[in-house]
Write an enzyme that holds these catalytic residues in place. Sequence first.
Site, short mmCIF file in Angstrom:
data_model
loop_
_atom_site.label_atom_id
_atom_site.label_comp_id
_atom_site.label_asym_id
_atom_site.label_seq_id
_atom_site.Cartn_x
_atom_site.Cartn_y
_atom_site.Cartn_z
N ASP A 166 0.77 -0.93 0.22
CA ASP A 166 -0.27 -0.04 0.18
C ASP A 166 0.80 1.62 -0.48
O ASP A 166 0.52 2.53 0.53
CB ASP A 166 -1.50 -0.24 1.39
CG ASP A 166 0.18 -0.17 2.35
OD1 ASP A 166 0.78 -0.06 2.40
OD2 ASP A 166 -0.43 0.26 3.86
N HIS A 210 23.64 6.47 -18.97
CA HIS A 210 22.25 6.29 -17.89
C HIS A 210 22.69 6.30 -17.05
O HIS A 210 22.41 5.29 -16.18
CB HIS A 210 21.31 5.95 -18.85
CG HIS A 210 20.81 6.72 -19.80
ND1 HIS A 210 19.93 6.44 -20.77
CD2 HIS A 210 20.83 7.94 -19.85
CE1 HIS A 210 19.46 7.60 -21.91
NE2 HIS A 210 20.02 8.24 -21.65
N ASP A 245 25.71 14.81 -13.49
CA ASP A 245 24.72 15.40 -14.09
C ASP A 245 23.37 15.20 -12.93
O ASP A 245 22.93 14.20 -13.53
CB ASP A 245 24.12 13.87 -15.47
CG ASP A 245 23.16 15.28 -16.24
OD1 ASP A 245 22.99 15.47 -16.29
OD2 ASP A 245 22.98 14.42 -17.12
N ASP A 287 19.41 20.81 -15.05
CA ASP A 287 19.66 20.26 -15.91
C ASP A 287 21.12 19.98 -15.70
O ASP A 287 21.63 21.03 -16.85
CB ASP A 287 19.30 19.35 -17.50
CG ASP A 287 19.41 17.76 -17.62
OD1 ASP A 287 20.87 18.08 -17.25
OD2 ASP A 287 19.21 17.54 -18.70
N HIS A 318 25.56 11.62 -28.55
CA HIS A 318 24.52 11.99 -28.22
C HIS A 318 24.00 13.57 -28.57
O HIS A 318 25.12 13.68 -28.97
CB HIS A 318 23.84 12.04 -26.70
CG HIS A 318 24.87 12.87 -26.12
ND1 HIS A 318 25.65 13.91 -25.77
CD2 HIS A 318 26.57 12.28 -25.66
CE1 HIS A 318 26.50 14.21 -24.93
NE2 HIS A 318 26.42 13.77 -24.29
N HIS A 376 18.32 19.38 -25.35
CA HIS A 376 16.81 19.08 -25.76
C HIS A 376 16.21 20.30 -25.15
O HIS A 376 16.64 21.40 -24.03
CB HIS A 376 16.32 17.99 -25.85
CG HIS A 376 17.19 17.82 -24.01
ND1 HIS A 376 16.48 18.46 -22.05
CD2 HIS A 376 17.56 16.74 -23.05
CE1 HIS A 376 17.31 18.39 -21.50
NE2 HIS A 376 18.45 17.40 -22.13
N HIS A 380 13.20 16.72 -20.30
CA HIS A 380 13.18 16.83 -22.08
C HIS A 380 11.69 17.20 -21.48
O HIS A 380 10.86 16.95 -22.45
CB HIS A 380 13.27 15.23 -22.74
CG HIS A 380 14.78 14.15 -21.39
ND1 HIS A 380 15.18 13.02 -22.36
CD2 HIS A 380 15.82 15.29 -21.91
CE1 HIS A 380 16.14 13.04 -21.88
NE2 HIS A 380 16.81 14.17 -21.48
N GLU A 391 25.10 20.48 -24.44
CA GLU A 391 25.07 19.30 -23.38
C GLU A 391 26.48 18.78 -23.82
O GLU A 391 26.37 17.35 -24.16
CB GLU A 391 24.41 19.14 -22.34
CG GLU A 391 23.91 18.13 -23.74
CD GLU A 391 22.32 17.46 -22.23
OE1 GLU A 391 23.01 16.03 -22.02
OE2 GLU A 391 21.34 17.66 -22.43
N TYR A 409 33.76 10.41 -24.62
CA TYR A 409 33.50 9.39 -23.48
C TYR A 409 34.54 8.90 -24.05
O TYR A 409 34.28 7.76 -25.43
CB TYR A 409 32.22 8.48 -24.07
CG TYR A 409 31.10 9.85 -23.29
CD1 TYR A 409 30.56 9.58 -21.84
CD2 TYR A 409 30.24 10.63 -23.87
CE1 TYR A 409 30.07 11.40 -21.71
CE2 TYR A 409 29.54 11.50 -23.92
CZ TYR A 409 29.42 11.97 -22.84
OH TYR A 409 28.60 12.85 -22.54
N ARG A 431 31.19 15.09 -19.72
CA ARG A 431 29.92 15.56 -20.72
C ARG A 431 30.26 17.37 -19.40
O ARG A 431 30.40 18.59 -18.25
CB ARG A 431 28.96 15.37 -20.10
CG ARG A 431 27.93 15.67 -20.51
CD ARG A 431 26.77 15.27 -21.15
NE ARG A 431 26.09 14.94 -20.05
CZ ARG A 431 26.16 13.10 -19.50
NH1 ARG A 431 26.65 12.77 -20.39
NH2 ARG A 431 25.70 12.92 -18.70
N GLU A 469 27.42 20.30 -19.69
CA GLU A 469 25.71 20.34 -19.76
C GLU A 469 25.12 22.02 -18.87
O GLU A 469 25.37 22.27 -17.99
CB GLU A 469 24.70 19.83 -19.54
CG GLU A 469 23.59 19.73 -19.39
CD GLU A 469 22.41 18.73 -18.99
OE1 GLU A 469 22.82 18.09 -18.28
OE2 GLU A 469 21.59 18.33 -20.13
N1 GLY Z 1 20.20 14.38 -17.38
C1 GLY Z 1 19.14 14.00 -18.86
C2 GLY Z 1 19.81 14.71 -20.36
O1 GLY Z 1 21.08 15.11 -19.65
O2 GLY Z 1 19.31 14.58 -20.97
MN MN Z 2 20.40 17.26 -20.88
MN MN Z 3 22.07 16.50 -18.17
#
Ligand code: GLY
Ligand code: MN
Ligand code: MN
Length: 456
Positions: free
Chosen positions: A38, A239, A256, A267, A350, A354, A361, A401, A405, A422, A424
């Site tokens: 529950d 991820h 991140d 983000d 990548h 976004h 996103h 971002e 890698y 990265r 961002e």
């Molecule tokens: N943290 C998700 C992205 O960077 O898109």
């Molecule tokens: Mn992002």
């Molecule tokens: Mn991110």
Amino acid sequence: MDHSMYAARRTRVIEALRAAGGGVAVLATAPERQRNADNHHPFRHDSSFYYLSGFAEPESWLVLTSTGRSLLFCRPRDAERELWDGYRLGPEAAPGELGVDEAHPISRLDDELPPLLNGQPGVWFPFGGSQEVPRRVTQWLDTVRSHERMGWIMPTQQRDLNSLVDEMRLFKDEHELALMRRAAQISAQAHVRAMRFARPGCREYEVEAELLHEFRRQGASGPAYGSIVAAGRNACVLHYEAGDAPLQAGELCLIDAGCEYGSYASDITRTFPVNGRFSGPQRELYDLVVAAQEAAVAATRPGARKQDGHWAAVRVLSQGLLDTGLLSRDAHGSLDDVIERAAYRRYYMHGTGHWLGLDVHDAGDYLSQAEAPVDQPDGMGGRRTSKPSRLLLPGMVLTIEPGLYVRPAPDVPERWWHIGIRIEDDAVVTAEGCELMSRGAPVRADEIEALMRDAR
Ligand code: GLY
Ligand code: MN
Ligand code: MN
């Protein structure tokens, strides 16, 4: 609560419904999700529902008609349930508090909707989301159908409400931008706190705890998405989430993480050396990602296309990959060849950003639907004919971002192995260019080193 901005958004949807021929728009908030027994996951309202209502309780629906009515369906007041689960607004107080025309208990939905749909040209709801909404719409339409002999008239269209609301959500108003600046500021301070805390031997989860502490301490509801705290080789897993690996001297740590504040996401990614000083090879690649991000930031301005920032970053990164020898000229040719054939994807796989807003996103088209298709790179080494990337306009918010890698491979010198970087930031497009809302956390290598030195 000042509900005027939500009322203004509802009015825009109603006007859009009229312009599209009329009808009834229906949207539900998110369902509550069971975790086990529950015990539920923390409730998070549906973003478009909240955008149009300002209402954060579960089990609620919003109905807008092109005749200009707004109706909310919500949980009734209930002393017993409120004792256990928390206070409810209730339909009696909802019109005053939220500015809707009418409010009814949620149990009235199946009674009120069929007569509302009778004689309307169409029903609008978000396509591709919860199955509950189309299921209920079908039930209501069945009821209208069963009354046709009494003179009721069936709507003839079902249409995607997202096509109206997503475009509105893409352009942030001043109220939204104020929340997003605050979200980004809190997250930047959390990154600073994490950098100051991190040292050889501490674990990824300890660093994550510092981030969460700062988010909540400053009034954020929590993280906007699963925080990534990735030590060493884990930074090359895109991820990865914070685990229990120890941070080791000589390695990089990639974080991140961003908070949700006032329902808006931030983000941010930063990458720093665990022992406070970048090694030569780390610094070389780090400065390359900084330069790529600077190029993408310069390309983020009104009149440029969303993808211009990506291609600007790809060009800088590709040149750097050739200069460092991570991509050899013998095997891959010129800079243009590397880009055309997408050889950079081995190290940068990548996109460069976004939309960002209520969702990390966020809603909004990435392509310019009004323009004719063009022949363009598909980003995978081929080409395709598709709508062009859309033009940037003031009020759009997006992340920038770029990253690199490097996984171990026989043709990659060992000094580069396991380096994952990265950077961002969160940008709002302004009249002249863009404003970076998340720069409260340092980016330049020397500034990061100075901050970490001070913390020791
Ligand atoms: N943290 C998700 C992205 O960077 O898109
Ligand atoms: Mn992002
Ligand atoms: Mn991110």
